[in-house]
Enzyme design. Structure first.
Site, PDB file in Angstrom:
ATOM      1  N   GLY A  31       0.823  -1.213   0.000  1.00 36.16           N
ATOM      2  CA  GLY A  31       0.000   0.000   0.000  1.00 36.16           C
ATOM      3  C   GLY A  31       0.849   1.251   0.000  1.00 36.16           C
ATOM      4  O   GLY A  31       2.023   1.219  -0.363  1.00 36.16           O
ATOM      5  N   HIS A  37       4.590   2.021  -7.887  1.00 40.38           N
ATOM      6  CA  HIS A  37       3.560   0.973  -7.925  1.00 40.38           C
ATOM      7  C   HIS A  37       2.679   1.124  -9.170  1.00 40.38           C
ATOM      8  O   HIS A  37       2.284   0.148  -9.794  1.00 40.38           O
ATOM      9  CB  HIS A  37       2.655   1.070  -6.692  1.00 40.38           C
ATOM     10  CG  HIS A  37       3.368   0.873  -5.384  1.00 40.38           C
ATOM     11  ND1 HIS A  37       3.463   1.860  -4.435  1.00 40.38           N
ATOM     12  CD2 HIS A  37       4.005  -0.201  -4.872  1.00 40.38           C
ATOM     13  CE1 HIS A  37       4.128   1.394  -3.391  1.00 40.38           C
ATOM     14  NE2 HIS A  37       4.477   0.159  -3.622  1.00 40.38           N
TER      15      HIS A  37
END
Ligand code: PAF
Length: 285
Positions: A31, A37
């Site tokens: 996360g 990402h």
């Protein structure tokens, strides 16, 4: 896009997709998603019919004095980012779901883990290999995408997949940097304004190493000295390690071989950041 929190539901979704003959991509994350990402998700979405992004802050890869409790968590923001990138499912299990009471099975590597972050963070890669193995078993992806910033992690996962005859294909994606050079990291959010400026010594030192190596330097000690000099010029920086290692076994080299890594870990205040430069002349020859 769906958020799935249980292993059973995730497996059921995977079974549905497989029955339709769809390919599955996995981008494992903890996360606090950033452009690094996002680049993994973009590649996965481009190459696979369905993409799962796991968001799980894996307790067993953190040491007792590390930042597990403080690690940034914001599922709503992460889910919005994943959705905007075309991800099909965010898999967000609880710790209890992944490690129920009496959990008792861990994956360890005999090599590749005794240098760099493996040496400095005992047990870290045991935690990474275990959770990635579990994610591979749960999602059964055709392809999985990891960032090159965690270069030792990537090498270890590739080796695990090969040694354990897993069917997933693992891909490394290039480091994504801020405009001023700082490698994107979820931990950059810990930095004060002053530390954020100081943190530029990491990328500066890596670019220096790159310049030397691309200019023909092959002596590891010379490269290391130049990197250390850049970092030590920054008063807020404290070196955890600076190493030149072979890509094949992650062991330090004296003379640069065909493929290797200049890898650094540096504390800026209390925040530990990593960066690296990968050189690979095996295909050029
Ligand atoms: O690189 C990370 O974010 C983590 O180490 C990973 C691969 C998601 C495993 O927890």
């Amino acid at each position: 896009m769906e958020i799935i929190t249980t292993v059973a539901d995730m497996k059921a979704k995977v079974a549905e997709w497989k029955a339709e003959g769809l390919t599955i991509g996995l981008t494992p994350t903890m996360g606090a998603l950033h452009e690094g990402h996002m680049s993994l998700m973009e590649r996965a979405v481009a190459e696979c019919d369905r993409v799962v992004t796991s968001v799980f802050v894996n307790p067993i890869q953190f040491g007792p004095n590390e930042d597990y409790d403080n690690y940034p968590r914001d599922l709503e923001r992460d889910a919005a980012i994943a959705e905007s990138k075309g991800v099909s499912v965010v898999f967000h299990p609880s710790v209890e779901e992944m490690y129920p009471e009496n959990y008792n099975c861990y994956v360890t590597m005999e090599t590749l883990t005794d240098t760099l972050c493996g040496a400095k963070r005992p047990g870290h890669f045991r935690g990474v290999c275990t959770v990635v193995n579990k994610l591979f078993n749960i999602v059964d992806p055709d392809k999985a995408f990891f960032g090159q910033k965690d270069a030792q992690q990537l090498a270890i996962i590739k080796r695990m997949v090969s040694d354990l005859n897993m069917r997933v294909k693992v891909f490394g994606c290039p480091i994504v940097r801020e405009e001023d050079g700082l490698a994107k990291s979820s931990r950059n959010t810990y930095l004060s304004a002053e530390e954020r400026t100081a943190a530029l010594c990491l990328s500066r030192s890596i670019f220096k190493a790159q310049e030397l190596i691309e200019g023909g330097e092959r002596d590891a000690a010379t490269v290391k000295r130049a990197v250390i000099e850049v970092i030590e010029a920054e008063p807020l920086a404290r070196i955890d390690y600076v190493e030149v290692v072979s890509l094949a076994n992650m062991q330090p080299v004296e003379t640069l071989g065909e493929a290797g890594l200049v890898a650094i870990a540096v504390y800026i205040g209390k925040t530990r950041l990593i960066d690296n430069f990968l050189y690979d002349y095996t295909e050029a020859e």
